[in-house]
Design an enzyme around this catalytic site. Structure first.
Site, PDB file in Angstrom:
ATOM      1  N   ASP A  77       0.819  -1.213   0.000  1.00 28.29           N
ATOM      2  CA  ASP A  77       0.000   0.000   0.000  1.00 28.29           C
ATOM      3  C   ASP A  77       0.854   1.264   0.000  1.00 28.29           C
ATOM      4  OD1 ASP A  77      -2.140  -1.652   0.063  1.00 28.29           O
ATOM      5  OD2 ASP A  77      -2.816  -1.127   2.083  1.00 28.29           O
TER       6      ASP A  77
ATOM      7  N   TYR B 155       2.281   2.020  -3.399  1.00 38.72           N
ATOM      8  CA  TYR B 155       1.228   2.485  -4.304  1.00 38.72           C
ATOM      9  C   TYR B 155       0.872   3.935  -3.988  1.00 38.72           C
ATOM     10  CZ  TYR B 155      -3.266   2.772  -6.732  1.00 38.72           C
ATOM     11  OH  TYR B 155      -4.301   3.150  -7.550  1.00 38.72           O
TER      12      TYR B 155
ATOM     13  N   LYS C  25      -9.671  -0.021  10.261  1.00 36.51           N
ATOM     14  CA  LYS C  25      -9.780  -0.024   8.803  1.00 36.51           C
ATOM     15  C   LYS C  25      -9.570  -1.458   8.311  1.00 36.51           C
ATOM     16  CE  LYS C  25      -8.115   2.171   4.569  1.00 36.51           C
ATOM     17  NZ  LYS C  25      -7.903   0.911   3.822  1.00 36.51           N
TER      18      LYS C  25
ATOM     19  N   GLU D  37     -17.142  -4.648   4.807  1.00 38.62           N
ATOM     20  CA  GLU D  37     -16.164  -5.378   3.980  1.00 38.62           C
ATOM     21  C   GLU D  37     -16.247  -6.873   4.239  1.00 38.62           C
ATOM     22  OE1 GLU D  37     -12.237  -3.817   3.586  1.00 38.62           O
ATOM     23  OE2 GLU D  37     -12.878  -1.774   4.092  1.00 38.62           O
TER      24      GLU D  37
ATOM     25  N   LYS E 187      -2.735   5.127   8.291  1.00 34.73           N
ATOM     26  CA  LYS E 187      -2.212   3.869   7.775  1.00 34.73           C
ATOM     27  C   LYS E 187      -1.058   3.371   8.638  1.00 34.73           C
ATOM     28  CE  LYS E 187      -2.942   2.333   4.001  1.00 34.73           C
ATOM     29  NZ  LYS E 187      -3.750   1.220   3.492  1.00 34.73           N
TER      30      LYS E 187
ATOM     31  N   CYS F  86      14.295 -33.677  -3.505  1.00 30.25           N
ATOM     32  CA  CYS F  86      14.230 -35.050  -4.023  1.00 30.25           C
ATOM     33  C   CYS F  86      14.384 -35.132  -5.539  1.00 30.25           C
ATOM     34  CB  CYS F  86      12.916 -35.704  -3.606  1.00 30.25           C
ATOM     35  SG  CYS F  86      11.451 -34.972  -4.376  1.00 30.25           S
TER      36      CYS F  86
END
Length: 616
Positions: free
Chosen positions: A29, A32, A106, A151, A263, A355
């Site tokens: 986040d 972004y 949130k 949500e 945040k 393996c």
């Protein structure tokens, strides 16, 4: 920056947003949001900034929202929060109204609106997608239908225990449930267990504070609120409470001006991938670990970064020389925050690194399906000792040497003597310690549910092990049918069959280990508890702090024998929080916020005194 490079930035943001909305985030986040702010600085009026980042669910009917479902402005720093508070305070003073702020967790899920008939996603804020089929699939609506905005999320403790190795993020699974007509087995099991829920915002715990308290104590307030929910979260939502202020401040096309999200994020650093190691888990998942140039982060020198699954390496083209940004939150293993410069040759394994058997793709994971794979054997044995928790010395290096000697199962390991360990190459002192540790693991008390969970039975963690053993003794559990398990609250068709099948497969091993005489502390059977009538019969208790009248474990066992349900964390179902010495404020605040009765150790002793034949 040229218009072309601005549009390149916008295209990058669109790609990241699309991946996030589908539950497969390519960056964190914070990264972004950093790019969004970069675009805002370069082109503040760009159309991308003027609307809610869209999401798409193919094949779903579009629904227009009666009121726009907007995004939320974000604050990562104290300065950003203070600027928001100053703006709201200015409006409050102009209107002559008192100012207070409401804080709620949130949630980090799929946002939606439920009016009791139509259940729609956020979409682009104006038009969403009809997803009422989610309720038909088994999504539970907390508090009932028709409560407006909220949500869809998966219970965090359940995800962390059983699904964290299968999905990169809880949202990934939620998106799959909402968007797919065909559910994978893990999603079906989570739905059966009622672990996927639509949580309306009005059902969340909240705090109301004045402006000064918000600015001064926002970190503590955030910690207190987030401790009260067992759902994935990524911060706290702050909003003005006065309707006149909300009306006056209004909204942009993207967010409401009277609302902001504080945040939570960890510290980040940039580094370079030097190599990739591939590790084999006990279930066969092949997971990548990035070996990076050393970088100091959150008080530690970081050299290893988890990339979670092979799909990340494939999709983000990570190879030797790739520049990445890593993040470390909560003092845990660092992970990729963003890929800055994809470089080098991307190399995905074609055979199991242990393996050498062929690998197959299962969703985003590469998987070794050879049950005799040496690495899987080592991890299963390691899981046994970690889960049992009463035998030191059996670290992974020790287990690897034992397996290398040909002892590949627990039955063999529990026959080992001090001389056997010396023959394997361990020193005299370590050999003695290992032999003593095996003996202690059998003779020291261990909860039967911990013993059961240590076998690594499909879909059976410690919580569900406790549930099963409150209905059946561990011996009789080996004979139960899927229908017997399904009759227990919280177990569905798929889970019940998977557990029954694994119990049948592991029956010889479980029987053998029981015959070794492990000192099991038995979970009281519900049928026996129902006959017990004490002041705490059927009550849900959490013990916390240092107890003066005995160990906390002894008090928990005693409470169970008196018919109580002992929990490890405070929740809405908790009746009593029993406090010893040195109890943290966060746990007390959580209990108070949930309406849980808080009592001292002495009050608890007085409460149960009559049941023990003691006076109050």
């Amino acid at each position: 920056m040229t218009p072309f490079s601005i549009e390149s930035l916008v295209n990058q943001l669109k790609t990241y947003n699309a991946a996030y909305r589908q539950g497969n985030p390519l960056v964190g986040d914070a990264e972004y949001d950093r790019l969004v702010e970069k675009l805002r600085a370069l082109s503040p009026d760009h159309p991308f900034l003027q609307a809610v980042e869209p999401e798409q669910f193919s094949g779903r009917q579009q629904v227009r929202h009666p009121v726009p479902m907007l995004s939320i402005e974000k604050a990562y720093t104290p300065d950003q929060l203070e600027r928001f508070v100053a703006r709201v305070k200015k409006e409050a003073e102009a209107l002559g109204v008192p100012l207070s702020f409401k804080l709620t967790p949130k949630l980090d899920g799929v946002a939606g609106r439920d009016d009791g008939t139509v259940f729609a996603t956020r979409g682009n804020g104006l038009v969403g997608y009809e997803i009422s089929s989610a309720f038909d699939k088994g999504v539970i609506s907390i508090g009932g239908r028709g409560q407006g905005l909220g949500e869809i999320v998966v219970v965090k403790s359940y995800f962390d225990e059983l699904l964290a190795d299968l999905f990169e993020h809880p949202r990934n699974m939620v998106v799959g449930i909402v968007s797919s007509d065909t559910l994978n087995e893990n999603a079906r099991i989570a739905l059966e267990k009622k672990k996927v829920r639509f949580v309306p915002y009005n059902q969340l715990p909240s705090l109301t504070v004045n402006a000064d308290t918000l600015v001064k104590d926002y970190r503590q307030l955030t910690q207190t609120l987030l401790s009260k929910v067992d759902y994935p979260t990524d911060g706290v939502v702050v909003e003005a409470t006065d309707e006149a202020i909300k009306s006056k401040m209004g909204a942009t096309a993207h967010h409401y001006r009277w609302q902001i999200a504080i945040k939570t994020r960890g510290e980040t650093a940039d580094t370079t991938v030097e190599s990739i190691e591939w590790q084999v888990g006990r279930t066969g998942n092949i997971t990548p670990v990035l070996m990076v140039s050393p970088v100091f982060l959150s008080g530690a020198t970081i050299r290893r970064v988890t990339a979670h699954h092979a799909g990340n390496i494939r999709d983000q083209k990570i190879g030797t020389g790739t520049r990445i940004r890593v993040i470390r939150s909560g003092e845990v293993i660092p992970k990729i925050e963003a890929v800055l410069e994809p470089q080098g040759e991307m190399m995905l394994p074609t055979a199991c690194p242990s393996c050498q058997k062929p690998l197959s793709w299962q969703n985003d994971f590469l998987k070794c399906t050879n049950p005799d794979c040496k690495a899987q054997v080592e991890q299963r044995i390691s899981h046994w000792f970690r889960s049992l928790g009463n035998a030191d010395w059996f670290g992974i290096k020790t287990i690897q040497r034992i397996v290398e000697s040909g002892r590949t199962c627990l039955e063999d390991i529990y026959t080992l003597s001090e001389s056997d360990f010396i023959t394997m190459g361990f020193g005299p002192v370590q050999s003695k310690n290992l032999a003593e540790a095996l003996s202690l693991s059998r003779t020291q008390p261990v909860e039967d549910w911990r013993f059961l969970a240590a076998f690594g039975i499909s879909n059976l963690g410690t919580g569900d092990s406790r549930k099963l053993l409150s209905a059946f003794s561990i011996e009789s559990l080996l004979d139960v049918t899927p229908d017997d398990i399904k009759a227990i609250k919280g177990f569905g068709d798929i889970t019940s069959k998977a557990i029954s099948d694994d119990l049948s497969r592991l029956r010889p091993l479980v029987t053998h280990m029981l015959e070794l005489g492990f000192n099991l502390e038995r979970t009281p059977l519900a049928s026996d508890i129902s006959a017990i009538q004490t002041p705490i019969s059927g009550k849900h208790l959490v013990f916390t702090g240092k107890m003066t009248g005995g160990s906390r474990e002894a008090m928990q066992a005693q409470a169970q024998s008196l018919g109580a349900v002992v929990q490890t964390a405070v929740s809405r179902t908790t009746d009593y929080l029993v406090c010893g010495e040195k109890v943290g404020a966060a746990k007390m605040d959580k209990a108070s916020g949930l309406g849980v009765k808080v009592i001292s150790e002495s009050e608890y002793t007085a409460l149960i005194g009559p049941a023990l034949g003691k006076g109050a």
